[in-house]
Scaffold this motif. Structure first.
Motif, short mmCIF file in Angstrom:
data_model
loop_
_atom_site.label_atom_id
_atom_site.label_comp_id
_atom_site.label_asym_id
_atom_site.label_seq_id
_atom_site.Cartn_x
_atom_site.Cartn_y
_atom_site.Cartn_z
N ALA A 22 0.79 -1.26 0.15
CA ALA A 22 -0.10 0.15 0.16
C ALA A 22 0.84 1.25 0.09
O ALA A 22 0.61 2.16 -0.61
CB ALA A 22 -0.86 -0.08 1.23
N GLN A 23 2.03 1.24 0.88
CA GLN A 23 2.79 2.44 0.82
C GLN A 23 3.49 2.48 -0.56
O GLN A 23 3.57 3.77 -0.95
CB GLN A 23 3.85 2.11 1.85
CG GLN A 23 3.41 2.33 3.40
CD GLN A 23 4.47 1.99 4.40
OE1 GLN A 23 5.48 1.32 4.05
NE2 GLN A 23 4.18 2.41 5.57
N ILE A 24 3.97 1.55 -1.07
CA ILE A 24 4.52 1.69 -2.60
C ILE A 24 3.50 2.29 -3.52
O ILE A 24 3.80 3.24 -4.29
CB ILE A 24 5.25 0.22 -2.98
CG1 ILE A 24 6.21 -0.32 -2.05
CG2 ILE A 24 5.35 0.31 -4.53
CD1 ILE A 24 6.74 -1.70 -2.16
N GLU A 25 2.34 1.81 -3.46
CA GLU A 25 1.30 2.26 -4.41
C GLU A 25 1.19 3.84 -4.17
O GLU A 25 1.03 4.48 -5.12
CB GLU A 25 0.11 1.42 -4.35
CG GLU A 25 0.27 0.17 -4.94
CD GLU A 25 0.32 0.21 -6.37
OE1 GLU A 25 0.24 0.76 -7.37
OE2 GLU A 25 1.49 -0.64 -6.79
N ALA A 26 1.00 4.16 -2.81
CA ALA A 26 0.63 5.62 -2.61
C ALA A 26 2.02 6.40 -3.12
O ALA A 26 1.81 7.66 -3.45
CB ALA A 26 0.59 5.56 -1.17
N LEU A 27 3.21 6.00 -2.74
CA LEU A 27 4.34 6.76 -3.35
C LEU A 27 4.36 6.88 -4.96
O LEU A 27 4.74 7.66 -5.35
CB LEU A 27 5.75 6.13 -2.79
CG LEU A 27 5.93 6.22 -1.31
CD1 LEU A 27 6.93 5.07 -0.62
CD2 LEU A 27 5.86 7.63 -1.05
N LYS A 28 3.93 5.88 -5.45
CA LYS A 28 3.92 5.93 -6.95
C LYS A 28 3.05 6.66 -7.45
O LYS A 28 3.22 7.46 -8.57
CB LYS A 28 3.36 4.30 -7.60
CG LYS A 28 4.62 3.27 -7.41
CD LYS A 28 4.29 2.06 -8.12
CE LYS A 28 5.09 0.92 -8.05
NZ LYS A 28 4.88 -0.36 -8.76
N LYS A 29 1.85 6.92 -6.90
CA LYS A 29 0.83 7.55 -7.31
C LYS A 29 1.47 9.22 -6.81
O LYS A 29 1.06 10.25 -7.77
CB LYS A 29 -0.45 7.55 -6.43
CG LYS A 29 -1.37 8.64 -6.74
CD LYS A 29 -2.81 8.16 -6.06
CE LYS A 29 -3.97 8.99 -5.95
NZ LYS A 29 -5.11 8.97 -5.34
N GLU A 30 2.02 9.48 -5.76
CA GLU A 30 2.55 10.79 -5.60
C GLU A 30 3.54 11.25 -6.54
O GLU A 30 3.48 12.13 -6.80
CB GLU A 30 2.96 10.76 -4.10
CG GLU A 30 3.50 12.08 -3.59
CD GLU A 30 4.32 12.36 -2.18
OE1 GLU A 30 4.66 13.04 -1.84
OE2 GLU A 30 4.16 10.95 -1.47
N THR A 31 4.42 10.38 -6.87
CA THR A 31 5.39 10.43 -7.78
C THR A 31 4.88 10.82 -9.10
O THR A 31 5.46 12.09 -9.78
CB THR A 31 6.37 9.13 -8.03
OG1 THR A 31 7.01 8.90 -6.77
CG2 THR A 31 7.56 9.48 -9.03
N ALA A 32 3.94 10.24 -9.52
CA ALA A 32 3.14 10.58 -10.83
C ALA A 32 2.55 12.14 -10.69
O ALA A 32 2.71 12.80 -11.77
CB ALA A 32 2.10 9.61 -11.05
#
Length: 64
Positions: free
Chosen positions: A27-37
């Protein structure tokens, strides 16, 4: 074991009995990917705006 249901394997990873990425880490990885995008998109917008403003040197300034 290959015959174990995915939920059992996931529970074992989450409890530390089996190596792998936990549900929380995923979940943290997905949130960070979204924030990066989102940040990349904002950066592109800012670059375009800076280029637009720099291309118009005779444009009147809003602030003195």
């Amino acid at each position: 074991m290959p015959g174990e249901p995915p939920r059992v394997r996931r529970d074992q990873v989450d409890s530390g009995q089996r190596p792998g990425t936990t549900t929380e880490e995923s979940a943290q990885i997905e949130a960070l990917k979204k924030e990066t995008a989102e940040l990349k998109q904002a950066n592109e917008i800012l670059k375009a705006a800076a280029g637009f403003l720099a291309a118009e040197p005779d444009r009147p300034r809003l602030r003195p």
